[in-house]
Design a protein around this motif. Structure first.
Motif, PDB file in Angstrom:
ATOM      1  N   GLY A 135      34.332  40.753  36.316  1.00 17.19           N
ATOM      2  CA  GLY A 135      36.017  40.681  35.465  1.00 17.19           C
ATOM      3  C   GLY A 135      36.891  41.500  35.935  1.00 17.19           C
ATOM      4  O   GLY A 135      37.171  43.098  36.117  1.00 17.19           O
ATOM      5  N   PRO A 136      37.997  41.404  34.508  1.00 19.01           N
ATOM      6  CA  PRO A 136      39.388  42.911  35.341  1.00 19.01           C
ATOM      7  C   PRO A 136      38.157  43.458  34.436  1.00 19.01           C
ATOM      8  O   PRO A 136      39.237  43.707  32.989  1.00 19.01           O
ATOM      9  CB  PRO A 136      40.134  41.836  34.777  1.00 19.01           C
ATOM     10  CG  PRO A 136      39.899  40.986  33.323  1.00 19.01           C
ATOM     11  CD  PRO A 136      38.499  40.298  34.013  1.00 19.01           C
ATOM     12  N   LEU A 176      37.336  35.010  33.223  1.00 18.35           N
ATOM     13  CA  LEU A 176      37.383  36.465  33.523  1.00 18.35           C
ATOM     14  C   LEU A 176      36.934  36.757  35.000  1.00 18.35           C
ATOM     15  O   LEU A 176      37.431  37.511  35.614  1.00 18.35           O
ATOM     16  CB  LEU A 176      36.459  37.318  32.564  1.00 18.35           C
ATOM     17  CG  LEU A 176      37.703  37.160  31.183  1.00 18.35           C
ATOM     18  CD1 LEU A 176      36.351  37.221  29.732  1.00 18.35           C
ATOM     19  CD2 LEU A 176      38.845  37.988  31.237  1.00 18.35           C
ATOM     20  N   THR A 210      39.481  46.050  27.476  1.00 19.08           N
ATOM     21  CA  THR A 210      39.235  45.157  28.006  1.00 19.08           C
ATOM     22  C   THR A 210      38.197  43.833  27.592  1.00 19.08           C
ATOM     23  O   THR A 210      37.258  44.650  26.712  1.00 19.08           O
ATOM     24  CB  THR A 210      38.468  46.126  28.648  1.00 19.08           C
ATOM     25  OG1 THR A 210      38.961  47.462  29.303  1.00 19.08           O
ATOM     26  CG2 THR A 210      37.615  45.373  30.362  1.00 19.08           C
ATOM     27  N   GLY A 266      40.873  36.598  36.325  1.00 19.28           N
ATOM     28  CA  GLY A 266      41.542  37.475  35.227  1.00 19.28           C
ATOM     29  C   GLY A 266      40.878  39.141  36.751  1.00 19.28           C
ATOM     30  O   GLY A 266      41.656  40.232  36.373  1.00 19.28           O
ATOM     31  N   ASP A 267      39.700  39.459  36.848  1.00 21.73           N
ATOM     32  CA  ASP A 267      39.832  40.343  37.859  1.00 21.73           C
ATOM     33  C   ASP A 267      40.345  40.901  39.211  1.00 21.73           C
ATOM     34  O   ASP A 267      41.425  41.402  39.792  1.00 21.73           O
ATOM     35  CB  ASP A 267      38.094  39.874  38.521  1.00 21.73           C
ATOM     36  CG  ASP A 267      37.206  41.745  38.672  1.00 21.73           C
ATOM     37  OD1 ASP A 267      38.127  42.274  38.819  1.00 21.73           O
ATOM     38  OD2 ASP A 267      36.175  40.914  39.319  1.00 21.73           O
TER      39      ASP A 267
END
Length: 336
Positions: free
Chosen positions: A140-141, A243, A153, A247-248
């Protein structure tokens, strides 16, 4: 008390260990570098990887793998892709010696060069079944530099074993760090690995002087390629809209905190790949992943023109502007 072992004291491993220790869990961070361990234990810093950061005073570092994993409930592996097999072999032997098993979760984003295997596949190949109760991945980001500053986050914790994912979720969660569970381990790992390719391309564009229109176009069409490759490998298409996917991709493709983005930027500024690698001093996961995905796509005849162009720049010394022109003048087609 729940004990967490984190293997790998780079920026992301240190940030995750710090997050878990801050949540009040017994946390041991393993590194093979004695001077780094001493710095973390004495000064509560890791200046090379997280400059300007004060780590939690209860975070313990060690060079002794046995001290790290003995009685650990969760073992978090955060080492570069090329080091996964070696660490997994050591971990397997140690857990066998201790007659202990744990949830094994990794937070590494890459594919093995040559075999195209994911991190969980390498772990499963190198570890005996009696040493782990479940395998999972964090994706994920989530730039380490922001996580240690308690920036907001959200991440994905993926495992076919939902209870294991929920256990990992519980030790990570805080008012500034929100983990979601996901049972598509394959898709989450692929999203985390493949987005690094597109992030290199995004950095190249900015390094050449292009604006956000170009970045947005690249990330959007890059997501199509990520999903295309992922689905071909057996992942769920929806995962790439979450995500671990978009997202990432957004955070890695738009932020100077991303080493893949920074590597691309330097290439766009005219540096050679060997110069960029020497200057970075850290692993650029997207470089090897580009080669792995290019080879996989060739084998199965997948259309991934952006990835192919980045491969040509990285491995065939192609001119970046020429590759961009070739992409922009391809035969026109429907978006769908």
């Amino acid at each position: 008390m729940t004990k967490i072992a984190v293997l790998g004291a780079g920026s992301w491993g240190s940030a995750l260990a710090n997050r878990i220790a801050s949540n009040g869990f017994s946390t041991v961070l393993w590194s093979h570098r004695a001077e780094q361990v001493e710095e973390i234990n004495q000064a509560h810093t890791n200046v090379h990887y997280l400059p300007g950061t004060q780590l939690h005073q209860d975070l313990l570092a060690t060079v002794d793998l046995k001290v790290a994993v003995d009685n650990a409930d969760i073992i978090l592996v955060v080492v570069p892709t090329k080091g996964i097999r070696e660490v997994a072999q050591k971990l397997n032997k140690m857990l066998l010696d201790l007659q202990h098993s744990a949830i094994v979760v990794h937070a590494t984003k890459g594919l093995e060069a040559g075999s195209h295997k994911r991190i969980s596949e390498m772990l499963l190949e190198e570890m005996e079944a009696k040493t782990y109760t479940a395998i999972a991945a964090i994706s994920g980001p989530s730039h380490a530099e922001d996580v240690v500053k308690d920036d907001l986050t959200a991440v994905s914790v993926a495992s076919p074993d939902l209870k294991a994912a929920q256990a990992i979720q519980a030790v990570l969660a805080s008012p500034t760090f929100r983990p979601y569970t996901n049972q598509d381990l394959l898709g989450s790992e692929l999203g985390g690995a493949l987005k690094n390719i597109i992030a290199i391309g995004s950095g190249m564009l900015v390094g050449l002087g292009y604006g956000v229109n170009a970045q947005a176009a690249l990330l959007t069409r890059g997501l199509v390629e990520l999903r295309r490759v992922g689905v071909a490998m057996g992942a769920q298409a929806e995962t790439f809209l979450g995500l671990a996917g978009i997202g990432d991709l957004i955070v890695t493709g738009m932020s100077a905190n991303s080493r893949n983005y920074r590597a691309g930027f330097a290439l766009g500024q005219g540096q050679s790949l060997p110069e960029v690698k020497a200057q970075m001093g850290m692993v650029i996961e997207g470089v090897n992943t580009t080669k792995a995905v290019f080879e996989y796509a060739q084998q199965f005849d997948l259309e991934i023109p952006i990835t192919q162009a980045i491969y040509q720049v990285l491995y065939q010394q192609a001119d970046i502007r020429a590759e961009i022109e070739a992409l922009m003048t391809r035969p026109l087609k429907s978006e769908n």
